[in-house]
Write an enzyme that holds these catalytic residues in place. Structure first.
Site: not given
Length: 289
Positions: A105, A128, A64, A40
């Site tokens: 979250d 992240y 990831y 992607i």
């Protein structure tokens, strides 16, 4: 027959979609693509893939997810979690495909005393979370027909996850220290897959950001204790603090999400995490027989 493309098919959620695809074979045609089938981060490759398959719905479960490693590899995290999402979203818009993108979250800092709603202020504490938040923004910017689903503490009978790690450790250790001051909502990936299918089957669609998880909140220690109880383990568990178990990436202290919106809009009622955990442990026991 409507076509569904599942990107990230070798991950936990992707495997759950493979599992349930036979239940929908008379209504939908599934195409599963992993990173070897579709990169992607390559915009041209995404365009060619969509031109060939022409999906009506695209579920982007590619991500990831190495939370700690992301602190050392921010470029890789953002390439997949942000730029890759933009490529998929832009191509979805061109091909008139509804995008369902899975987020986390970890876009929240975990400092709130009340459950986060979809429109609460985001403040990721690590690479992240920041890369996933950027992915959300790019999805909505590049394709107005996007549905973002934030989920948390995902586990299943597939791949590596907290439940399977605990079960493995229970068989080799006599005592374990588990963090007790981080709160969230464990979520069975099979429940998430079923929720996504309910959204796909719903008409008309409401686009935007939604939260989905099991409920209520718990902490890692209590979660591990329930895993031990349901698996008849005699392991001795000790509650420890985040400070006693330092990690490269900072975790949210309390990332509990409100689940009202997805229930009101799509009629998806939350499932108690203990019930879903029991289902998973029973499934794993059957697999291991």
């Amino acid at each position: 027959m409507k076509k569904i493309l599942v990107i990230g098919s070798n991950g936990q959620l992707g495997n759950c979609f493979k599992k349930l695809a036979t239940d929908f074979e008379n209504r939908f045609e599934f195409n599963f693509a992993d990173s070897k089938d579709l990169d992607i981060t390559n915009h041209g490759a995404v365009e060619v893939f969509f031109e060939d398959y022409k999906p009506d719905f695209c579920i982007n479960a590619a991500a990831y997810t190495a939370v700690d490693l992301a602190e050392k590899e921010p470029e890789k995290a953002f390439a997949v979690n942000a730029e890759g999402v933009a490529n998929v979203a832009e191509t979805c818009k061109t091909s008139k495909t509804v995008l369902i993108h899975i987020s986390t979250d970890y876009v929240f800092d975990g400092e709130s005393n009340i459950s986060y709603s979809e429109d609460n202020f985001t403040n990721p504490q690590g690479v992240y979370g920041a890369s996933k938040l950027k992915g959300e923004e790019l999805a909505l910017e590049n394709n107005p027909r996007s549905i973002i689903i934030r989920t948390s503490w995902l586990y299943s009978e597939f791949n590596k996850n907290f439940v399977k790690t605990m079960l493995n450790l229970f068989s080799t250790k006599e005592e374990l220290g588990i963090v007790a001051d981080q709160f969230g909502q464990p979520t069975n990936a099979n429940d998430l897959a079923n929720a996504v299918m309910k959204i796909i089957e719903s008409d008309p669609k409401t686009f935007g950001i939604f939260h989905f998880s099991n409920y209520p909140e718990t902490n890692w220690f209590d979660f591990a204790s329930k895993i031990a109880e349901l698996s008849d383990s005699k392991i001795k568990l000790k509650a420890i603090t985040t400070e006693e178990f330092p990690t490269p990436a900072k975790r949210p202290k309390r990332s509990t999400m409100a689940l009202d919106k997805i229930e009101q809009v799509y009629g998806i009622e939350p499932i108690h995490w203990e019930h879903s955990l029991q289902d998973c442990i029973e499934t794993l026991a059957t697999i291991n027989e």
